[in-house]
Scaffold this motif. Sequence first.
Motif, short mmCIF file in Angstrom:
data_model
loop_
_atom_site.label_atom_id
_atom_site.label_comp_id
_atom_site.label_asym_id
_atom_site.label_seq_id
_atom_site.Cartn_x
_atom_site.Cartn_y
_atom_site.Cartn_z
N TRP A 50 0.83 -1.20 0.00
CA TRP A 50 0.00 0.00 0.00
C TRP A 50 0.87 1.25 0.00
O TRP A 50 1.99 1.24 0.52
N GLN A 52 0.34 5.67 0.56
CA GLN A 52 -0.47 6.87 0.79
C GLN A 52 0.49 8.05 0.73
O GLN A 52 1.38 8.19 1.57
N ARG A 59 -5.22 5.95 0.57
CA ARG A 59 -4.31 4.79 0.68
C ARG A 59 -4.76 3.76 -0.35
O ARG A 59 -5.91 3.30 -0.34
N ARG A 60 -3.84 3.41 -1.25
CA ARG A 60 -4.20 2.51 -2.34
C ARG A 60 -3.35 1.24 -2.34
O ARG A 60 -2.20 1.26 -1.91
N GLN A 61 -3.92 0.18 -2.89
CA GLN A 61 -3.14 -1.02 -3.17
C GLN A 61 -2.26 -0.73 -4.37
O GLN A 61 -2.72 -0.16 -5.37
N GLU A 100 -9.56 2.42 -2.04
CA GLU A 100 -8.33 1.62 -1.97
C GLU A 100 -7.97 1.02 -3.33
O GLU A 100 -6.80 0.77 -3.61
#
Length: 213
Positions: A50, A52, A59-61, A100
């Motif tokens: 992850w 951010q 917050r992203r994969q 996400e």
Amino acid sequence: MIKNLLMALMMFSISGPLLAAQAIFAGGSFWVMEALFAEREGIKQLDVGWIQSSRQHTRRQVVRVEYDAKLIGYGDLLTLYWAAVDAKDGQGQYCDRGAEFSPALYVQTPLQQRWAQQSRAQQALILEGSKLEGSTLGSSKLDTSKLERKLAVRILPVGDFIPAQARHQHYHRQHPWLYANYRRRCGYPAGEKLTVPARANVPFATTALSAQQ
């Protein structure tokens, strides 16, 4: 002599980050993003996790790609990325919903920023159905800013990378049947079947992708 030294330092500052050959992509499930780049010539290492960029950002994969720039370029990676994501969907990707899973390009150098911006502008034109034969993006008189607003893929500064647990790393290899079933049911394209065609004399990721039959 001092002038030559300064020139060398400038060249190092420009080429150094590029030679580091690392790129980070968010495009839905990090299982799918990893599988997209896996088993390709020039890919040295893939890690999912992850990112951010800041408290103001989602917050992203993501997948972190380490690659040999002599064998595969950042432009090639961008070409693969654009072919695999739904660029208009900012609420997730395919069946994976939520911030996400929203798409983004995380850039680490000014050169990556430039390439990412040019590839997004090109993608906007492609989605709009504009004909660019015989011209380059740089010489196009079309205003791409309005077209780009239709795209949900953001270009963001890189943040701290938080690696996922071991069970998420190389998931498509650890559980090939489960992964294939998930990807198919969720609606993701088979990224592993996408290929980058010859890109002679193309400075940025402007070529379309062809799927292996």
